[in-house]
Design a protein around this motif. Structure first.
Motif, short mmCIF file in Angstrom:
data_model
loop_
_atom_site.label_atom_id
_atom_site.label_comp_id
_atom_site.label_asym_id
_atom_site.label_seq_id
_atom_site.Cartn_x
_atom_site.Cartn_y
_atom_site.Cartn_z
N LYS A 142 -3.91 3.33 -1.21
CA LYS A 142 -3.91 2.74 -2.54
C LYS A 142 -3.09 1.46 -2.54
O LYS A 142 -2.04 1.39 -1.88
CB LYS A 142 -3.34 3.72 -3.57
N THR A 143 -3.55 0.47 -3.29
CA THR A 143 -2.80 -0.76 -3.45
C THR A 143 -1.73 -0.56 -4.52
O THR A 143 -1.99 0.04 -5.57
CB THR A 143 -3.72 -1.92 -3.86
N TYR A 197 0.81 -1.21 0.00
CA TYR A 197 0.00 0.00 0.00
C TYR A 197 0.85 1.27 0.00
O TYR A 197 1.99 1.26 0.44
CB TYR A 197 -0.88 0.05 1.26
N THR A 198 0.22 2.35 -0.45
CA THR A 198 0.73 3.69 -0.21
C THR A 198 -0.36 4.46 0.54
O THR A 198 -1.55 4.19 0.37
CB THR A 198 1.06 4.45 -1.51
N ILE A 199 0.03 5.40 1.37
CA ILE A 199 -0.94 6.22 2.08
C ILE A 199 -0.63 7.69 1.85
O ILE A 199 0.51 8.08 1.62
CB ILE A 199 -0.97 5.91 3.59
N GLU A 200 -1.69 8.51 1.93
CA GLU A 200 -1.56 9.94 1.65
C GLU A 200 -2.51 10.71 2.54
O GLU A 200 -3.71 10.41 2.60
CB GLU A 200 -1.88 10.19 0.18
N ASN A 201 -2.00 11.70 3.24
CA ASN A 201 -2.84 12.56 4.07
C ASN A 201 -3.68 13.46 3.16
O ASN A 201 -3.15 14.12 2.26
CB ASN A 201 -1.97 13.41 4.99
N GLU A 212 -12.98 -2.55 -3.35
CA GLU A 212 -12.25 -3.63 -4.02
C GLU A 212 -12.20 -3.47 -5.53
O GLU A 212 -11.35 -4.07 -6.20
CB GLU A 212 -12.89 -4.97 -3.66
N THR A 213 -13.06 -2.63 -6.10
CA THR A 213 -13.01 -2.41 -7.55
C THR A 213 -11.86 -1.51 -7.95
O THR A 213 -11.30 -1.65 -9.04
CB THR A 213 -14.34 -1.81 -8.05
N THR A 214 -11.50 -0.58 -7.09
CA THR A 214 -10.39 0.34 -7.39
C THR A 214 -9.15 0.03 -6.56
O THR A 214 -8.12 0.68 -6.72
CB THR A 214 -10.80 1.80 -7.12
N ASN A 215 -9.26 -0.97 -5.66
CA ASN A 215 -8.16 -1.31 -4.75
C ASN A 215 -7.64 -0.08 -4.00
O ASN A 215 -6.44 0.15 -3.89
CB ASN A 215 -7.01 -1.98 -5.51
N SER A 216 -8.58 0.69 -3.51
CA SER A 216 -8.21 1.90 -2.77
C SER A 216 -9.20 2.10 -1.63
O SER A 216 -10.29 1.52 -1.62
CB SER A 216 -8.22 3.13 -3.69
#
Length: 637
Positions: free
Chosen positions: A416-417, A148-152, A392-396
Motif C-alpha cells: 500500500k502507498t 509503502y507499507t507491506i503485509e504478509n 494505480e487507482t487504489t495505489n496498492s
C-alpha cells in the motif's frame, strides 16, 4: 526464491543433468547460465564424483543448482571453492553469481570485493556498467522507504510456494504448490492456479481453485487478464495431448497460452505463435488496452539468461514480432516477471541491476523514457522479491518474496502507498539500569508483522520513527546485540501527527527470566552466606538482596522461591529446621522491601543439597563447609 525449484526459471528439467548447458549461439563455449527449474532431487558431491566429474565441474554444478533453488548460503560455499581453484580461468559470470550469493546472505563486504573483480574481468558487461554507476546505492536502498507499507497475506499463503499474483475482477489469481501433487518423475509439487477475493477492507477469502478446466498435470502459473475478464494469458509447460512435450535433452520448455471465457468456463486454449520447443516464453503481462503483451524469454536475441520482450496484439487477435526491450532494461543476467500498469509503468524482477540480493523488483516509466528504479526496502530484501503487480487507482498492489519470516517457501505480500506519516520520538533503555542504549535497531510492525518503519538509536539512545497514518495499532520493536527484543504496543488516532517519549525497554539476554534459573548466577551476585548455626542475615548479604528486589520490581511477572541450605554438621532434622528459618528470614526481608508476598516463597533443604564432598563423616575445612551454608533464588512459575 524457492519457486525456482518449480517454474520461474523458464524450463523444468526431468533428467538428472547439470544445471548449466552450453549456449548454441555462443561460439566461445563459455558456461551458460540457463535458468532451469530443477525438479529432481538435489545432487551430492559423492554422486557427481562417481560420475567422473572434475572438482571444478562439481563445484560449478552444485553451486548453480543451489543458486537456482535460491539456496544462496550453499551456492556461496561452492562458488568460493570453485574460485579458489583458479579464478583467473573461470568464467567471470561465476564471480557475479558469487557476489550475488554473498549479498543474499548479508555478506555485503565480500560481495563488493567480488563485484569489483567481476567489473575488472568484464568491464563492458551491462551489469558491470550499472554497478559502476550505482556505487553507494546500497545504503540508500536499505533505508526503509516512507512510500509503502507491506503485509504478509497470512490468511492466503500456504507452507508451500505462493507467488505470481494477478488482478482478475474482484479477485487475486495466483500460482501455488499447496496441492502437493507429484509424479514418479518429480518429487516437487506441481503448480496450480488459485484465487482469493480482493477486499477493500477486512480479510481475504479462503483461497480456492481458479478453474477446473485449466488444471492439468503440468505447471500453471503467471496469469494476465483482459479488462473485460474474458481473455486470459497464462504460463504452462510445453503441454500437448495430456502430456509434456520435451526437447532432445528432456526439457519441457515453458510457453504462454491464451484462453477465453465462455458459457461459464475457460476454454479454447491456444499455444501462442512465438512459443517454441527450443526456448521458453513465460510470465505474460497484458497492457490496459489489450494491444501489447509483455513477457520473459530466453529466445534468440536475449542478452542474458532471460529478457523482457513485448509483442503487439492485432485487432484480429494475431500477433506481431516480439521485440527485446533493450539493454536499458535487460542485462546479461535475469530479467523476469514483467507487469505493466495503466499508465505504462513497467515493473519487473532482476538480479542484473544493482540490488539488495537475489531478485529485486524494479520499475521504469516507459512513456517518459525514465531510468530503471530499484524499489528498495521494504519491498526488496536480501532474498528474492518478484512478481509485482500494482493498481494505480487504489495505489496498492501485491508481490511475492521468500524473505525471512514468511509462512512458506514464497509468500504473497500486499503493498500500500502511504498517504501521511506520524512522527514518533523515543528512547531505548536498559531494563535494569535505565541507561540509554545507542545503536539499537528500531522497527515499526503492523498487526500482520509487516515492517512499517525503521530507525536506529543515536549515541544518546534516542530515535525518530515515522509510521503511516493509517496504522492505528502497531508495535515498536527494538533489537540490540546482547539483549532480548524489546517491544512497545502503540495505539494512535488519525488526528495524531506526533508522539513523544516512546520508551522501549530491552533486557540483557543473560538476565532473561528462565524457569529454574538461580538469580545469584543470573545477576552475578556474591553468594548469600550464613554463619554456623545462625539464621540471621549477614551484613554482606543486604546489597545483594537489594539487587534481587530491584530485579523483581522491574519484572512484576517474576516469582521466586528462596532455597536455603546448611552444611553437614549437626543432626539432620536440626539442619532442616535451621535452613527453613534462614529461608523465612530471607523472604521476610524481600517482602519488607516491597515485593508482594504471593511472589516470594521459601523452603529449607538442610544438608540434602550439598555442593561439595563435605558430607557426614568427611573432614573439611571451615571454608568448604561455608560454601554449603547459602541461599538460592530460583525462578518459578
Amino acid at each position: 526464491m524457492k519457486v525456482k525449484t518449480y517454474i520461474v526459471l523458464f524450463s523444468l528439467l526431468f533428467i538428472a543433468s547439470l544445471c548449466y548447458a552450453q549456449r548454441d549461439n555462443k561460439s566461445s563455449g563459455t558456461d551458460n547460465f540457463e535458468h532451469y527449474g530443477y525438479m529432481g532431487k538435489e545432487s551430492t558431491y559423492e554422486e557427481l564424483s562417481k560420475k567422473g566429474m572434475s572438482n571444478e565441474d562439481i563445484c560449478k554444478n552444485l553451486g548453480n543448482e543451489a543458486y537456482l533453488r535460491a539456496k544462496y548460503d550453499e551456492a556461496s560455499y561452492w562458488y568460493a571453492k570453485l574460485l579458489e581453484i583458479n579464478s583467473s580461468t573461470i568464467d567471470p559470470d561465476y564471480m557475479y553469481r558469487y557476489a550475488q550469493s554473498l549479498k543474499s546472505i548479508n555478506n555485503y563486504k565480500d560481495s563488493e570485493v567480488w563485484m569489483k573483480k567481476f567489473k575488472k574481468a568484464k568491464k563492458n558487461d551491462v551489469r558491470a556498467l550499472k554497478y559502476d554507476k550505482g556505487v553507494g546505492y546500497f545504503d540508500e536502498l536499505m533505508t526503509a522507504s516512507n512510500e509503502y507499507t507491506i503485509e504478509n497475506l497470512t490468511s492466503v499463503n500456504s507452507k508451500e510456494s505462493d507467488f505470481a499474483p494477478s488482478f482478475y475482477k474482484d479477485f487475486i489469481v495466483f500460482s501455488t504448490a499447496r496441492d502437493l501433487e507429484t509424479t514418479s518423475r518429480s518429487a516437487t509439487p506441481y503448480l496450480n492456479l488459485y484465487k482469493t477475493t480482493r477486499p477493500e477492507q477486512g480479510e481475504y477469502s479462503t483461497a480456492t481453485h481458479f478453474s477446473d478446466e485449466l488444471k492439468s498435470v503440468a505447471n500453471e502459473s503467471s496469469t494476465s487478464f483482459s479488462q473485460d475478464g474474458n481473455t486470459m494469458y497464462f504460463t504452462r509447460n510445453n503441454y500437448k495431448k495430456g502430456s509434456f512435450n520435451r526437447d532432445k535433452k528432456g526439457v519441457s520448455r515453458l510457453k504462454i497460452y491464451r484462453s477465453t471465457y465462455k458459457d461459464g468456463k475457460w476454454g479454447n486454449i491456444e499455444d501462442l505463435p512465438f512459443n517454441s520447443d527450443l526456448y521458453s516464453v513465460a510470465h505474460p503481462a497484458l497492457n490496459k488496452k489489450g494491444d501489447k503483451l509483455y513477457f520473459s524469454s530466453d529466445m534468440p536475441g536475449t542478452l542474458g539468461a532471460s529478457d523482457i520482450f513485448v509483442v503487439d496484439i492485432h485487432t484480429d487477435g494475431s500477433f506481431g514480432t516480439p521485440v527485446n526491450l533493450g539493454s536499458k532494461i535487460n542485462t546479461e543476467s535475469k530479467e523476469t516477471f514483467p507487469f505493466i500498469t495503466a499508465s505504462d509503468v513497467l515493473y519487473f524482477a532482476s538480479d542484473g541491476h544493482p540490488g539488495l540480493g537475489g531478485l529485486d523488483i524494479f520499475s521504469i516509466d516507459l512513456p517518459n523514457q525514465g531510468a530503471v528504479k530499484n524499489l528498495g526496502n521494504p519491498i526488496n530484501s536480501a532474498n528474492d522479491d518478484f512478481s509485482m503487480i500494482f493498481d494505480e487507482t487504489t495505489n496498492s498492489g501485491f508481490f511475492a518474496s521468500d524473505r525471512n519470516g514468511g509462512l512458506g517457501a514464497d509468500d504473497i505480500y500486499a503493498l500500500k502507498t502511504i498517504d501521511c506519516m506520524v512522527t514518533i520520538t523515543g528512547i531505548a533503555v536498559d531494563k535494569d539500569s535505565d541507561k540509554p542504549l545507542p545503536f539499537a535497531t528500531v522497527h515499526g510492525k503492523n498487526n500482520f508483522g509487516g515492517n512499517i518503519g525503521e530507525a536506529t538509536t543515536n549515541a544518546q539512545g534516542k530515535y525518530t520513527l515515522e509510521i503511516p497514518c493509517q496504522e492505528s495499532q502497531y508495535t515498536i520493536i527494538a533489537n540490540l546485540e546482547g539483549y532480548e527484543e524489546g517491544s512497545l504496543f502503540m495505539f494512535t488516532t488519525p488526528d495524531e501527527k506526533s508522539i513523544t517519549n516512546a520508551r522501549v525497554v530491552l533486557e540483557e539476554s543473560s538476565k532473561v527470566a528462565v524457569i529454574g534459573a538461580d538469580l545469584v548466577k543470573v545477576l552475578k551476585l556474591a553468594p548469600i552466606y550464613f554463619d554456623l548455626n545462625s539464621s540471621y542475615l549477614r551484613d554482606d548479604a543486604f546489597s545483594n538482596l537489594d539487587k534481587v528486589v530491584a530485579y523483581m520490581k522491574k519484572r512484576p511477572e517474576v516469582k521466586v522461591e528462596v532455597g536455603s541450605h546448611t552444611d553437614s554438621r549437626e543432626e539432620d532434622n536440626y539442619n532442616l529446621w535451621l535452613s527453613d528459618r534462614r529461608a523465612k528470614r530471607t523472604v521476610e526481608y524481600i517482602i519488607a522491601a516491597g515485593i508482594e508476598p504471593e511472589r516470594i516463597s521459601g523452603k529449607g533443604y538442610g544438608e540434602t543439597q550439598l555442593i561439595n564432598k563435605c558430607a557426614n563423616g568427611i573432614i573439611c575445612s571451615d571454608r568448604d563447609h561455608q560454601l554449603n551454608r547459602r541461599s538460592e533464588f530460583i525462578l518459578i512459575e
